[in-house]
Write a protein that holds these residues in place. Structure first.
Motif, short mmCIF file in Angstrom:
data_model
loop_
_atom_site.label_atom_id
_atom_site.label_comp_id
_atom_site.label_asym_id
_atom_site.label_seq_id
_atom_site.Cartn_x
_atom_site.Cartn_y
_atom_site.Cartn_z
N ASP A 104 0.81 -1.22 0.00
CA ASP A 104 0.00 0.00 0.00
C ASP A 104 0.85 1.28 0.00
N ILE A 105 1.99 1.27 -0.70
CA ILE A 105 2.79 2.49 -0.77
C ILE A 105 3.03 2.97 -2.19
N ILE A 106 2.69 2.13 -3.19
CA ILE A 106 3.02 2.48 -4.57
C ILE A 106 2.35 3.78 -5.00
N GLN A 107 1.20 4.10 -4.42
CA GLN A 107 0.44 5.29 -4.82
C GLN A 107 0.76 6.51 -3.96
N ARG A 108 1.65 6.38 -3.01
CA ARG A 108 1.92 7.48 -2.08
C ARG A 108 3.13 8.30 -2.50
N GLY A 109 3.03 9.61 -2.32
CA GLY A 109 4.16 10.49 -2.57
C GLY A 109 5.15 10.41 -1.42
N GLY A 110 6.23 11.16 -1.52
CA GLY A 110 7.24 11.14 -0.46
C GLY A 110 8.00 9.83 -0.42
N THR A 111 8.56 9.50 0.74
CA THR A 111 9.32 8.27 0.89
C THR A 111 9.10 7.67 2.27
N MET A 112 8.69 6.43 2.33
CA MET A 112 8.46 5.75 3.61
C MET A 112 9.75 5.60 4.41
N LEU A 113 10.89 5.60 3.71
CA LEU A 113 12.18 5.48 4.39
C LEU A 113 12.67 6.83 4.91
N ARG A 114 11.96 7.85 4.54
CA ARG A 114 12.29 9.24 4.93
C ARG A 114 13.67 9.64 4.38
N SER A 115 13.96 10.91 4.47
CA SER A 115 15.21 11.43 3.92
C SER A 115 15.78 12.47 4.85
N ALA A 116 17.08 12.71 4.74
CA ALA A 116 17.73 13.71 5.60
C ALA A 116 19.04 14.14 4.98
N ARG A 117 19.41 15.37 5.23
CA ARG A 117 20.74 15.83 4.82
C ARG A 117 21.75 15.35 5.85
N SER A 118 22.96 15.08 5.41
CA SER A 118 23.98 14.60 6.35
C SER A 118 25.32 15.26 6.06
N GLU A 119 25.66 16.23 6.87
CA GLU A 119 26.97 16.86 6.76
C GLU A 119 28.07 15.89 7.21
N GLU A 120 27.72 15.03 8.17
CA GLU A 120 28.70 14.08 8.68
C GLU A 120 29.15 13.11 7.60
N PHE A 121 28.23 12.72 6.72
CA PHE A 121 28.57 11.76 5.67
C PHE A 121 29.54 12.36 4.66
N ARG A 122 29.63 13.67 4.60
CA ARG A 122 30.55 14.33 3.68
C ARG A 122 32.00 14.14 4.11
N THR A 123 32.21 13.70 5.35
CA THR A 123 33.56 13.50 5.87
C THR A 123 33.96 12.04 5.74
N ILE A 124 35.24 11.76 5.65
CA ILE A 124 35.71 10.39 5.55
C ILE A 124 35.35 9.62 6.82
N GLU A 125 35.37 10.30 7.96
CA GLU A 125 35.00 9.64 9.22
C GLU A 125 33.54 9.19 9.18
N GLY A 126 32.68 10.04 8.63
CA GLY A 126 31.27 9.70 8.54
C GLY A 126 31.04 8.51 7.61
N ARG A 127 31.73 8.50 6.50
CA ARG A 127 31.57 7.39 5.54
C ARG A 127 32.11 6.07 6.12
N GLU A 128 33.17 6.18 6.93
CA GLU A 128 33.70 4.97 7.57
C GLU A 128 32.71 4.42 8.59
N LYS A 129 31.98 5.32 9.28
CA LYS A 129 30.94 4.88 10.21
C LYS A 129 29.82 4.17 9.44
N ALA A 130 29.49 4.71 8.28
CA ALA A 130 28.45 4.10 7.45
C ALA A 130 28.88 2.71 7.01
N MET A 131 30.12 2.57 6.59
CA MET A 131 30.64 1.27 6.17
C MET A 131 30.62 0.27 7.33
N LYS A 132 30.91 0.74 8.51
CA LYS A 132 30.90 -0.12 9.69
C LYS A 132 29.51 -0.67 9.94
#
Length: 319
Positions: free
Chosen positions: A59-87
């Motif tokens: 029951d989500i195919i007809q809905r706008g937006g995103t069920m997973l939600r979205s966010a900006r991430s300044e931390e991910f722009r850093t190598i430390e942030g990306r390493e946390k994501a990989m972890k």
């Protein structure tokens, strides 16, 4: 590959949910486990990851937006942030990632691929500004939202014999302004890809008035200038009074069109097929109405193709 994940990042676009649904159901169909990452790259860093089932995307195919939600991430722009994501990816046993979003999201996916996690990107942005694909998810829905607004504004413009300036989204790409302007019969369309001359715009408006035309529609992409700025310049330099409408974030919302639901389903399924083969660093797109995959680096290294002929046609038909 036994387990993959999917996330949405950047500005939301109608059809993102349809793409998430396709990724989840195609993955399960292929015998893979699939997890959802909530709140984009920031959620990945924070470990906001949940295993998804068939019913998770019901029951989500007809809905706008995103069920997973979205966010900006300044931390991910850093190598430390990306390493946390990989972890977090390793802790959750995730061997591949589907990223649904626009240009910035694609850059993040390329960086994760280079760190060792194969990523496949699905283009979802109302600006339709991703190199290598004819259409992005959300563009068709946003386009129809803008056209509906233009049609309604024209009714008022006709009734009050005014010139209206309609500002649409498009910081670096003018597809939304160009397509909606052509489809809506706008007399003038201003886009980032083409230089404009204010005297020519003024002459066009005065020429229309001279032959008895009592109203005009100008569509301007936000990347050119604001509707308010253009209105002020027309008033100061030519004494032309206008009214403005800034459509803003209404362009991002709403139930996705049938076309956006279909291409989102196609793109999402294709992304899973590519990941299952163990391949990453790729983007999914459409060329000549065929769904394809191509090198993610092409998105950034090859020049954006602009439909000059369509722009010329819009000028020719608005005489």
């Amino acid at each position: 590959m036994k387990k993959i994940a999917v996330l949405t990042s950047g500005g939301d676009a109608p059809g993102m949910n349809a793409a998430v649904r396709a990724v989840v159901r195609k993955a399960i169909y292929e015998g893979l486990e699939v997890a959802g990452v909530f709140n984009g790259y920031q959620g990945l860093i924070e470990g906001k990851i949940e295993l998804l089932q068939l019913g998770s995307v019901g029951d989500i195919i007809q809905r706008g937006g995103t069920m997973l939600r979205s966010a900006r991430s300044e931390e991910f722009r850093t190598i430390e942030g990306r390493e946390k994501a990989m972890k977090q990816l390793k802790l959750n046993g995730i061997e591949g990632l589907v990223v649904i979003g626009g240009d910035g999201s694609f850059r993040g996916a390329l960086e994760l691929t280079e760190l060792g996690c194969p990523c496949v990107c699905v283009p979802a942005t109302i600006d339709n500004d991703i190199n290598g694909t004819q259409f992005t998810i959300g563009f068709d829905t946003a386009l129809n939202t803008v056209i509906d607004a233009i049609d309604k504004i024209r009714d008022t413009a006709t009734s009050h014999e005014r010139t209206f300036i309609i500002e649409v989204m498009g910081r670096n790409a003018g597809d939304l302004a160009l397509w909606s302007g052509l489809a809506g019969g706008a007399e003038t369309i201003l886009i980032p890809e083409e230089k404009y001359e204010l005297p020519a715009i003024i002459e066009r408006l005065k020429s229309g008035t001279g032959r008895g035309k009592r109203h005009s529609i100008i569509v301007v992409a936000e990347g050119v200038m604001s509707a308010a700025e253009l209105a002020e310049r027309l008033k100061v330099e030519a004494g032309i009074e206008t009214r403005i409408s800034v459509l803003g974030h209404i362009q991002r919302g709403g139930s996705p069109s049938a076309r956006d639901r279909v291409i989102a389903s196609q793109y999402g399924a294709k992304a899973v097929e590519v990941l299952k083969e163990g391949r990453g660093g790729l983007a999914i797109g459409m060329r000549n109405h065929v769904v394809v995959n191509y090198d993610l680096k092409d998105v950034f290294e090859k020049p954006n193709v602009f439909d000059v002929e369509m722009y010329k046609l819009s000028r020719e038909l608005s005489i």
